[in-house]
Motif scaffolding. Structure first.
Motif, PDB file in Angstrom:
ATOM      1  N   UNK A  89     -88.669  29.073  43.847  1.00 50.94           N
ATOM      2  CA  UNK A  89     -88.442  27.690  44.478  1.00 50.94           C
ATOM      3  C   UNK A  89     -87.673  26.799  43.535  1.00 50.94           C
ATOM      4  N   UNK A  90     -86.885  25.866  43.826  1.00 49.52           N
ATOM      5  CA  UNK A  90     -87.093  24.843  42.706  1.00 49.52           C
ATOM      6  C   UNK A  90     -87.066  23.487  43.155  1.00 49.52           C
ATOM      7  N   UNK A  91     -88.350  23.060  42.890  1.00 49.00           N
ATOM      8  CA  UNK A  91     -89.339  21.230  42.771  1.00 49.00           C
ATOM      9  C   UNK A  91     -89.372  21.591  44.264  1.00 49.00           C
ATOM     10  N   UNK A  92     -90.184  22.700  44.666  1.00 44.17           N
ATOM     11  CA  UNK A  92     -90.792  22.775  46.054  1.00 44.17           C
ATOM     12  C   UNK A  92     -90.074  23.529  47.212  1.00 44.17           C
ATOM     13  N   UNK A  93     -88.769  24.110  46.606  1.00 46.53           N
ATOM     14  CA  UNK A  93     -87.471  24.213  47.463  1.00 46.53           C
ATOM     15  C   UNK A  93     -86.941  25.617  47.793  1.00 46.53           C
ATOM     16  N   UNK A  94     -86.766  26.729  48.766  1.00 45.17           N
ATOM     17  CA  UNK A  94     -86.419  28.001  48.209  1.00 45.17           C
ATOM     18  C   UNK A  94     -85.108  27.758  47.973  1.00 45.17           C
ATOM     19  N   UNK A  95     -84.264  28.604  46.887  1.00 49.45           N
ATOM     20  CA  UNK A  95     -83.145  28.757  45.883  1.00 49.45           C
ATOM     21  C   UNK A  95     -82.398  29.468  46.004  1.00 49.45           C
ATOM     22  N   UNK A  96     -84.030  30.692  45.829  1.00 49.16           N
ATOM     23  CA  UNK A  96     -83.003  32.368  45.783  1.00 49.16           C
ATOM     24  C   UNK A  96     -84.222  32.726  46.435  1.00 49.16           C
ATOM     25  N   UNK A  97     -83.787  34.726  46.206  1.00 51.80           N
ATOM     26  CA  UNK A  97     -84.383  35.442  46.838  1.00 51.80           C
ATOM     27  C   UNK A  97     -83.810  37.023  46.059  1.00 51.80           C
ATOM     28  N   UNK A  98     -84.860  37.537  45.658  1.00 52.04           N
ATOM     29  CA  UNK A  98     -84.632  38.560  44.854  1.00 52.04           C
ATOM     30  C   UNK A  98     -84.901  39.993  45.237  1.00 52.04           C
ATOM     31  N   UNK A  99     -84.571  40.589  46.805  1.00 53.45           N
ATOM     32  CA  UNK A  99     -84.871  41.403  46.948  1.00 53.45           C
ATOM     33  C   UNK A  99     -85.493  42.412  46.378  1.00 53.45           C
ATOM     34  N   UNK A 100     -86.214  43.604  47.634  1.00 48.83           N
ATOM     35  CA  UNK A 100     -86.594  44.609  46.486  1.00 48.83           C
ATOM     36  C   UNK A 100     -86.888  46.394  47.448  1.00 48.83           C
ATOM     37  N   UNK A 164     -80.696  51.805  36.595  1.00 50.44           N
ATOM     38  CA  UNK A 164     -80.932  52.863  37.446  1.00 50.44           C
ATOM     39  C   UNK A 164     -81.682  53.297  39.296  1.00 50.44           C
ATOM     40  N   UNK A 165     -81.259  51.545  39.040  1.00 46.89           N
ATOM     41  CA  UNK A 165     -81.887  51.360  40.732  1.00 46.89           C
ATOM     42  C   UNK A 165     -80.362  50.196  41.067  1.00 46.89           C
ATOM     43  N   UNK A 166     -80.726  48.713  42.206  1.00 45.95           N
ATOM     44  CA  UNK A 166     -80.033  47.734  42.297  1.00 45.95           C
ATOM     45  C   UNK A 166     -80.391  47.157  42.943  1.00 45.95           C
ATOM     46  N   UNK A 167     -80.673  45.805  43.055  1.00 48.89           N
ATOM     47  CA  UNK A 167     -81.429  45.034  43.743  1.00 48.89           C
ATOM     48  C   UNK A 167     -80.278  43.451  44.445  1.00 48.89           C
ATOM     49  N   UNK A 168     -80.014  43.553  45.850  1.00 52.08           N
ATOM     50  CA  UNK A 168     -79.542  41.994  46.222  1.00 52.08           C
ATOM     51  C   UNK A 168     -80.521  41.532  45.636  1.00 52.08           C
ATOM     52  N   UNK A 169     -79.495  40.265  45.142  1.00 53.50           N
ATOM     53  CA  UNK A 169     -79.708  38.578  44.866  1.00 53.50           C
ATOM     54  C   UNK A 169     -79.135  37.634  45.410  1.00 53.50           C
ATOM     55  N   UNK A 170     -79.888  36.887  46.538  1.00 49.72           N
ATOM     56  CA  UNK A 170     -79.089  35.817  47.219  1.00 49.72           C
ATOM     57  C   UNK A 170     -79.464  34.360  46.768  1.00 49.72           C
ATOM     58  N   UNK A 171     -78.626  33.291  47.146  1.00 47.65           N
ATOM     59  CA  UNK A 171     -78.806  32.084  46.941  1.00 47.65           C
ATOM     60  C   UNK A 171     -78.585  31.575  47.159  1.00 47.65           C
ATOM     61  N   UNK A 172     -78.468  30.183  47.224  1.00 43.75           N
ATOM     62  CA  UNK A 172     -77.890  28.500  47.640  1.00 43.75           C
ATOM     63  C   UNK A 172     -77.306  28.193  46.520  1.00 43.75           C
ATOM     64  N   UNK A 173     -76.075  28.376  45.742  1.00 45.61           N
ATOM     65  CA  UNK A 173     -75.008  28.476  44.963  1.00 45.61           C
ATOM     66  C   UNK A 173     -75.752  27.072  44.333  1.00 45.61           C
ATOM     67  N   UNK A 174     -75.415  25.555  44.570  1.00 46.81           N
ATOM     68  CA  UNK A 174     -75.562  24.411  44.086  1.00 46.81           C
ATOM     69  C   UNK A 174     -76.932  24.473  43.574  1.00 46.81           C
ATOM     70  N   UNK A 175     -78.633  24.503  44.562  1.00 48.77           N
ATOM     71  CA  UNK A 175     -79.665  24.771  43.749  1.00 48.77           C
ATOM     72  C   UNK A 175     -79.203  25.255  42.346  1.00 48.77           C
ATOM     73  N   UNK A 176     -79.262  26.332  42.591  1.00 48.24           N
ATOM     74  CA  UNK A 176     -79.238  27.590  41.489  1.00 48.24           C
ATOM     75  C   UNK A 176     -78.840  27.510  40.252  1.00 48.24           C
ATOM     76  N   UNK A 177     -77.952  26.784  41.017  1.00 48.83           N
ATOM     77  CA  UNK A 177     -77.018  26.352  39.895  1.00 48.83           C
ATOM     78  C   UNK A 177     -78.133  24.755  38.508  1.00 48.83           C
ATOM     79  N   UNK A 178     -78.558  23.582  39.464  1.00 47.77           N
ATOM     80  CA  UNK A 178     -79.090  23.187  39.220  1.00 47.77           C
ATOM     81  C   UNK A 178     -80.808  24.211  38.391  1.00 47.77           C
ATOM     82  N   UNK A 179     -81.135  24.684  39.095  1.00 45.29           N
ATOM     83  CA  UNK A 179     -82.804  25.465  38.215  1.00 45.29           C
ATOM     84  C   UNK A 179     -82.162  27.097  36.855  1.00 45.29           C
ATOM     85  N   UNK A 180     -80.673  26.666  37.041  1.00 49.71           N
ATOM     86  CA  UNK A 180     -80.949  27.604  36.009  1.00 49.71           C
ATOM     87  C   UNK A 180     -80.449  26.523  34.560  1.00 49.71           C
ATOM     88  N   UNK A 181     -79.752  25.822  35.154  1.00 53.66           N
ATOM     89  CA  UNK A 181     -79.457  24.224  33.671  1.00 53.66           C
ATOM     90  C   UNK A 181     -81.259  23.939  33.466  1.00 53.66           C
TER      91      UNK A 181
END
Length: 226
Positions: A89-100, A164-181
Motif C-alpha cells: 500500500x502506498x498512502x493507503x492505496x493498493x499498488x502492488x501484489x506479490x503472490x506466493x 529456486x522458485x518464481x512468483x508473479x508481481x502485479x502492480x499499477x505502474x504509476x503508483x509503483x513508480x511513486x512508491x519506488x521513489x
C-alpha cells in the motif's frame, strides 16, 4: 489465532477460485489496484493493524502478508497453487501484489510453464533483460523472467527464493513508480540519519551510566568510613 481470522482464511480459496480466470489488468484475483486499505483488509477478514509499516516518510508505505490454508488444511483440497500474497500500500492505496505459490502446487514446473499461462490472462508476455525491486524494506532485487503489461498495469514473473522458485508481481505502474521513489528517498534519509541515531544511543548509554553511578554514590557515601 482468533475464530474470526481463521474463518476469514477459510474463505480465501473461494475468493481466489472465483476470480482465477479474470482478465482485467486493473485487479488480481479480487484485489483491485487503487482500492483503499480498509476495503482490502475487510475483503480478507483482517484489520489495518495487521499491516506492517515499512516507511513513514516521504510517503506511508505498508504491507500485509496474507496467507490462505494449504492443501492439508483446505476442505476439500484446493487445486489453486496460490498460497497467499503480500499486499503493498502506498498512502493507503493498493499498488502492488506479490503472490506466493504453494511449493507442492508447482513441483516439477519451470518458469517457462508459468510463462505459457500469461497470455491467457494478460496478453503476450515479453522477456525483458531487467530486474525488479522486490521488497520495500531491504534492497532485494529479482530477475524479471517475463513481463506482460498495458499502459497502466504490469504483470511480472520474477525469480525468487534463492533463484529456486518464481512468483508473479502485479502492480499499477504509476503508483509503483511513486512508491519506488519514496522508498529510495526513505532509504537515503535513513542512511544519513545513522550517525545521529548512533550518537543519540551513545548519549543515552552515557546518561544511564551516570545515573547508575549517582545512585550508587547516594547509597555508599553516607556509610563510607576511611
Amino acid at each position: 489465532m482468533s475464530t474470526r481470522r481463521w474463518s476469514s482464511f477459510l474463505l480465501g480459496p473461494a475468493l481466489f477460485a472465483s476470480v482465477v480466470s479474470a482478465t482485467d489488468f486493473a485487479s488480481y484475483r479480487g484485489f483491485v489496484f487503487g482500492a483503499d486499505i480498509i476495503s482490502i483488509v475487510t475483503l480478507v477478514g483482517l484489520n489495518t493493524t495487521d499491516a506492517k509499516l515499512i516507511h513513514q516518510r516521504p510517503a506511508r508505505l505498508r504491507e500485509i502478508e496474507w496467507k490462505i490454508p494449504g492443501p492439508l488444511l483446505a476442505d476439500p483440497p484446493r487445486p489453486d497453487p496460490v498460497a497467499g500474497a503480500v499486499l503493498c500500500f502506498f498512502d493507503g492505496k493498493l499498488y502492488r501484489v506479490i503472490a506466493a505459490y504453494d511449493c507442492d502446487g508447482i513441483v516439477g514446473m519451470t518458469a517457462g510453464d508459468r510463462i505459457e499461462t500469461i497470455p491467457q490472462t494478460h496478453g503476450t508476455a515479453r522477456r525483458p533483460e531487467t530486474e525488479l525491486r522486490l521488497h520495500s524494506y531491504f534492497a532485494e532485487v529479482a530477475k524479471v523472467l517475463a513481463r506482460s503489461k498495458d499502459s497502466a498495469y504490469a504483470d511480472d514473473l520474477v525469480r525468487n527464493d534463492g533463484r529456486t522458485s518464481f512468483a508473479p508481481v502485479l502492480y499499477a505502474k504509476a503508483a509503483d513508480e511513486l512508491a519506488q521513489a519514496a522508498i529510495q528517498a526513505a532509504t537515503r534519509r535513513n542512511a544519513l540519519d545513522v550517525p545521529r541515531r548512533a550518537q543519540e544511543a551513545e548519549n543515552k548509554r552515557l546518561e544511564q551510566s551516570r545515573l547508575a553511578l549517582e545512585k550508587s554514590r547516594a547509597v555508599n557515601k553516607p556509610n563510607f568510613r576511611p
